[in-house]
Motif scaffolding. Structure first.
Motif, PDB file in Angstrom:
ATOM      1  N   ASP A 169       2.780 -30.111 -47.237  1.00  8.80           N
ATOM      2  CA  ASP A 169       3.904 -30.743 -47.933  1.00  8.80           C
ATOM      3  C   ASP A 169       4.353 -32.011 -47.210  1.00  8.80           C
ATOM      4  O   ASP A 169       4.664 -33.025 -47.835  1.00  8.80           O
ATOM      5  CB  ASP A 169       5.082 -29.771 -48.036  1.00  8.80           C
ATOM      6  CG  ASP A 169       4.853 -28.669 -49.056  1.00  8.80           C
ATOM      7  OD1 ASP A 169       3.947 -28.830 -49.906  1.00  8.80           O
ATOM      8  OD2 ASP A 169       5.567 -27.655 -49.012  1.00  8.80           O
ATOM      9  N   ARG A 197       4.026 -32.405 -53.482  1.00  5.33           N
ATOM     10  CA  ARG A 197       2.855 -31.610 -53.839  1.00  5.33           C
ATOM     11  C   ARG A 197       3.088 -30.763 -55.081  1.00  5.33           C
ATOM     12  O   ARG A 197       2.181 -30.544 -55.889  1.00  5.33           O
ATOM     13  CB  ARG A 197       2.495 -30.711 -52.648  1.00  5.33           C
ATOM     14  CG  ARG A 197       1.340 -29.781 -52.871  1.00  5.33           C
ATOM     15  CD  ARG A 197       1.081 -28.945 -51.630  1.00  5.33           C
ATOM     16  NE  ARG A 197       2.207 -28.092 -51.293  1.00  5.33           N
ATOM     17  CZ  ARG A 197       2.396 -26.863 -51.786  1.00  5.33           C
ATOM     18  NH1 ARG A 197       1.530 -26.365 -52.645  1.00  5.33           N
ATOM     19  NH2 ARG A 197       3.427 -26.137 -51.422  1.00  5.33           N
ATOM     20  N   VAL A 198       4.317 -30.272 -55.260  1.00  4.42           N
ATOM     21  CA  VAL A 198       4.650 -29.437 -56.420  1.00  4.42           C
ATOM     22  C   VAL A 198       5.484 -30.210 -57.435  1.00  4.42           C
ATOM     23  O   VAL A 198       5.250 -30.134 -58.639  1.00  4.42           O
ATOM     24  CB  VAL A 198       5.399 -28.161 -55.973  1.00  4.42           C
ATOM     25  CG1 VAL A 198       5.790 -27.323 -57.187  1.00  4.42           C
ATOM     26  CG2 VAL A 198       4.542 -27.347 -55.016  1.00  4.42           C
ATOM     27  N   THR A 582      -2.834 -29.241 -56.900  1.00  2.84           N
ATOM     28  CA  THR A 582      -1.793 -28.400 -56.309  1.00  2.84           C
ATOM     29  C   THR A 582      -2.043 -26.927 -56.587  1.00  2.84           C
ATOM     30  O   THR A 582      -1.830 -26.078 -55.719  1.00  2.84           O
ATOM     31  CB  THR A 582      -0.412 -28.810 -56.858  1.00  2.84           C
ATOM     32  OG1 THR A 582      -0.225 -30.198 -56.618  1.00  2.84           O
ATOM     33  CG2 THR A 582       0.689 -28.037 -56.183  1.00  2.84           C
ATOM     34  N   TRP A 585      -4.564 -25.758 -54.230  1.00  4.76           N
ATOM     35  CA  TRP A 585      -3.960 -25.582 -52.906  1.00  4.76           C
ATOM     36  C   TRP A 585      -3.221 -24.251 -52.823  1.00  4.76           C
ATOM     37  O   TRP A 585      -3.321 -23.531 -51.824  1.00  4.76           O
ATOM     38  CB  TRP A 585      -2.982 -26.722 -52.616  1.00  4.76           C
ATOM     39  CG  TRP A 585      -3.618 -28.022 -52.252  1.00  4.76           C
ATOM     40  CD1 TRP A 585      -4.950 -28.313 -52.238  1.00  4.76           C
ATOM     41  CD2 TRP A 585      -2.946 -29.231 -51.863  1.00  4.76           C
ATOM     42  NE1 TRP A 585      -5.142 -29.628 -51.885  1.00  4.76           N
ATOM     43  CE2 TRP A 585      -3.941 -30.200 -51.643  1.00  4.76           C
ATOM     44  CE3 TRP A 585      -1.611 -29.577 -51.703  1.00  4.76           C
ATOM     45  CZ2 TRP A 585      -3.623 -31.500 -51.252  1.00  4.76           C
ATOM     46  CZ3 TRP A 585      -1.297 -30.865 -51.306  1.00  4.76           C
ATOM     47  CH2 TRP A 585      -2.298 -31.814 -51.077  1.00  4.76           C
TER      48      TRP A 585
END
Length: 642
Positions: A169, A197-198, A582, A585
């Motif tokens: 992050d 990232r989110v 993402t 990930w």
């Protein structure tokens, strides 16, 4: 001396309550009667160091500095909670044994582990640390957990996963936010273009849905319904099911777009004989849905009561910490330990006393039933959210608390009800080469669905589905081979409708079932149904973050992207605006926590892909943002990067 380190003060006080008395309140701790001490964190006491800690030149945002990738990662003590860290550090050094009593999840694991490590504890002492998992703050449950300590080393993968997530992050958020902001400023944007990232692919979901709605062109489609008469004079209606030969006249959802084709079917079958090719009748059972995890509770609370994800999380924290009426709320698990089944008498009695709406449901529950929810193999650090054995008057709860508690209690109670049973009947009839299908569903036993009140449109899944697909239609008794007459054929013209704007419920559902929105077939195949965008603990905060940054706005219950949010997503490279990367990930982070992947196997490829992405974004120009935005506050130091 044993030092119990809780995640927060409320948990620390709950621990102290069951330890020997007398107690003595200290500064940031409680001394108990046998010489042991209970202290606590206040959430994360440490945070990832900012770029300028690694090199003072990084204090100024500049493209030439990127990517910023630490060789040796550093943590800093948070200024606001420095005093509590100092207290803990001193106690940690004095203690003979340490017990990690962080919340039973990744964050709870690492926030205590990192304090122990940062305090300079020897390797030998760290290896002797114990782990206590508490998901119910009532005294009996806390005492049981304290008597079931595990080795903290058993949870190293959980902490490693949390560490990898925090560093990923930081790398993605710091580098991409700086780069996009600088590129935006070159194009005349006044403000910070926050990237995470989110948060960024989540914003992308909303933007792409909005654009799909804006560009939607409604088209007519056609259905054919026939009335069929049996040799005994009984009538039933059936719907035309187009064959593969009609594919060229249909859309991707199987709807017939050609009126001429539908009219031709009507002309061919009217007043023609047909034959029944298949009669199916089967008794079916539907087991009760599993108890809630946080996301499923947030989704149902949004549908039934219009509560946002953050509102539900805040209410749950109050029910857990203040009232002690539910178990740990930030759970991603929907199963219960087998040993908990013996507590059903006490828990259901508490439900009856606390929630009058469910008191009669408690008396009709069969506590001998053991649903599929009780499964030790499905439980890791925590279990599903359920009521505790604590009792209080429901009138002492706020309306929001009462609503959420009732949802949790009902979902628990249905585990002690029999399955919903129904009769599923279907008649397939062929007329002039065309297939016509008639369906009927009859309720045989309501079972667990008896607990769900009739809901207006928009209610939770279980209540809304209670009568879905069931009607007053009664199909006649027929057999395969019977001849029937098509007495009437009717054309139904309908219009395709655009997708709906996201709401709190559907956006949360999208985050938990992100594989549906992944474009890369290879990544989609890797993802499991349980993989999602973000975690149970972070999803509500990330949604709210996008509102705070004015990338999203509400129009009634609808969630839509703002002009700035849309321009940001449409200007970024496609792989940043879609959830594929993402979501992949998240699957890898889960694999780390399950000992299926190493930290380095995640971080090294992630760092390489970040460098490639930076090169790609260097050429992006946010022309559509010219003149928009507001000048940022002077300090950019504490911006979230999730």
């Amino acid at each position: 001396m044993i030092l119990y380190i809780a995640e927060k003060p409320s948990l620390g006080r709950a621990i102290a309550e069951v330890l020997p008395k007398p107690h003595k309140k200290g500064d940031g701790c409680i001394y108990v009667g046998n010489g042991d001490v209970v202290s606590w964190c206040i959430g994360h006491l440490l945070e990832q160091a900012q770029p300028e800690v690694y090199n003072p030149v990084f204090k100024k945002w500049a493209v030439e500095h990127l990517p910023i990738i630490p060789d040796v990662w550093k943590l800093e003590v948070k200024a606001k909670t420095r005093k509590q860290f100092t207290i803990l550090k001193k106690l940690i050094k004095q203690a003979d044994m340490l017990v990690n009593v962080g919340d039973p999840d990744r964050e709870g694991q690492i926030l205590v582990d990192e304090v122990i490590s940062f305090s300079g504890v020897s390797k030998t002492k760290r290896e002797l640390v114990k782990r206590c998992l508490i998901s119910d703050l009532n005294a009996s449950a806390v005492k049981k957990s304290l008597n079931s300590l595990r080795n903290n080393t058993d949870f190293i993968p959980l902490a490693t996963s949390a560490l990898a997530r925090a560093r990923a992050d930081w790398l993605y958020g710091i580098n991409m936010t700086r780069l996009c902001t600088l590129q935006g400023q070159k194009s005349g944007f006044k403000g910070v273009l926050s990237i995470g990232r989110v948060q960024t692919p989540l914003l992308g979901l909303v933007v792409h849905r909005d654009m799909e709605i804006d560009g939607f062109v409604s088209k007519p489609f056609y259905e054919v319904f026939v009335t069929l008469k049996t040799s005994k004079g009984a009538f039933y209606k059936a719907k035309w099911s187009p064959s593969e030969a009609c594919d060229s006249y249909m859309d991707e959802e199987g709807r017939v777009l050609s009126r001429k084709l539908a009219e031709n079917v009507i002309a061919r079958v009217t007043n023609q004989n047909g034959v029944i090719t298949k009669v199916q009748q089967s008794k079916k059972k539907q087991a009760a849905p599993l108890p809630y995890n946080l996301s499923s509770l947030q989704i149902d609370a949004a549908k039934r009561y219009g509560l946002s994800a953050k509102q539900v999380l805040d209410i749950c924290q109050g029910l857990y910490e203040k009232h002690k009426l539910i178990t740990y709320p930030r759970s991603d698990c929907r199963y219960l330990p087998l040993g908990h089944h013996s507590e059903a008498n006490r828990v259901t009695a508490s439900i009856a006393s606390t929630c009058s709406n469910l008191s009669s449901a408690v008396t009709q529950a069969d506590l001998n039933i053991k649903s599929k929810a009780w499964n030790d193999a499905k439980i890791s650090a925590h279990h599903a959210i359920i009521p505790t054995s604590k009792t209080m008057l429901g009138s002492r709860l706020s309306p929001g608390e009462a609503h959420v508690y009732e949802l949790v209690a009902r979902q628990y109670l249905i585990q002690f009800y029999p399955p919903f049973e129904y009769l599923d009947k279907q008649i397939d009839t062929e007329v002039e080469g065309g297939l016509f299908i008639a369906k009927q569903k009859d309720v045989l036993a309501q079972g667990w669905k008896a607990l769900f009140p009739q809901s207006k449109k928009g209610g939770d899944d279980a209540s809304r589905a209670s009568n879905e697909g069931f009607s007053d239609v009664t199909l006649p008794e027929v057999q395969q081979g019977d001849v029937v007459l098509c007495t009437e054929a009717l054309l139904a013209e309908k219009q395709t409708s655009p997708p709906k704007y996201f709401t709190d419920a559907t956006l949360l559902a999208a985050m938990t079932g992100i594989a549906r929105y992944v474009q890369d077939p290879a990544i989609k195949k890797v993802l499991r149904d349980t993989d999602g965008l973000g975690t149970e603990a972070t999803r509500a905060g990330i949604i709210e973050l996008l509102f705070t940054r004015q990338f999203l706005a509400r129009t009634g219950k609808d969630i839509r992207a703002t002009e700035v949010g849309r321009e940001l997503i449409t200007s970024l490279p496609e792989n940043m605006a879609h959830p594929d990367m993402t979501a992949h990930w998240e699957a890898q982070l889960e694999a780390i926590s399950q000992r299926e992947m190493k930290y380095s196997s995640f971080m090294e490829p992630m760092t390489q892909s970040l460098q490639q992405l930076i090169e790609e974004v260097r050429s992006v120009r946010f022309q559509g943002l010219q003149g928009k935005g507001k000048a940022p506050a002077r300090s950019r130091r504490k911006r979230k990067t999730v």
